[in-house]
Design a protein around this motif. Structure first.
Motif, PDB file in Angstrom:
ATOM      1  N   THR A  33      85.593  12.073  35.913  1.00 19.12           N
ATOM      2  CA  THR A  33      86.724  12.147  34.527  1.00 19.12           C
ATOM      3  C   THR A  33      86.473  11.557  33.542  1.00 19.12           C
ATOM      4  O   THR A  33      86.862  12.166  32.806  1.00 19.12           O
ATOM      5  N   PRO A  38      90.950  14.322  26.867  1.00 17.51           N
ATOM      6  CA  PRO A  38      91.853  14.668  27.600  1.00 17.51           C
ATOM      7  C   PRO A  38      92.784  15.698  26.959  1.00 17.51           C
ATOM      8  O   PRO A  38      92.517  15.956  26.379  1.00 17.51           O
ATOM      9  N   ASN A  63      98.160  18.986  32.691  1.00 18.48           N
ATOM     10  CA  ASN A  63      96.774  18.376  32.686  1.00 18.48           C
ATOM     11  C   ASN A  63      95.920  19.729  32.940  1.00 18.48           C
ATOM     12  O   ASN A  63      95.876  20.295  33.806  1.00 18.48           O
TER      13      ASN A  63
END
Length: 142
Positions: A33, A38, A63
């Motif tokens: 990740t 983001p 997301n």
């Protein structure tokens, strides 16, 4: 032990204590990740011409990295649609296969958050709910 030898031993032990943990951290592999910038957005919808005047009636989250998720009902396709336009909400256009009435009941949409590490703040007023949902395929359909 001579004074110079004490200082050398002290410096060696201090360097080992301070730099030892750092060397291990440098060799660690990043988590999967950590490889993604983001992409987390909050969408709100309310009736009115401006977000400052409209009370939010609905809010969803989206997301997109590392995998699509959130409360958006079509997170996978909404993320794919946003990736296709590089997160540029202005690039989303109305679909030609949707017919909407000319009723004026303004709906304002706001989007706040981060898209691929870049801060996003977007507001748009649509003539009515049908027009809002005709933009893009699924981004504003919630």
């Amino acid at each position: 032990m001579p004074n110079a030898a004490r200082w050398a031993a002290t410096i060696t032990l201090t360097a080992t204590a301070v730099c030892g943990p750092l060397a291990g951290a440098a060799l660690a592999t990043p988590s999967p990740t950590a490889l993604y910038a983001p992409s987390a957005l909050v969408f709100t919808t309310g009736h009115g011409e401006f977000a400052a005047e409209a009370t939010p009636e609905r809010a969803v989250t989206l997301n997109c990295a590392p995998t699509p998720s959130g409360t958006h009902p079509a997170a996978v396709s909404a993320c794919a649609e946003l990736r296709a336009v590089n997160g540029d909400f202005e690039a989303l256009s109305a679909r030609s296969d949707v017919l909407c009435t000319r009723e004026y009941d303004p709906v304002v949409v706001t989007v706040e958050g981060v898209w691929q590490g870049k801060r996003i703040s977007y507001e748009r007023t649509f003539a009515n709910e049908c027009v809002k949902e005709s933009y893009g395929t699924t981004v504003f359909t919630y």
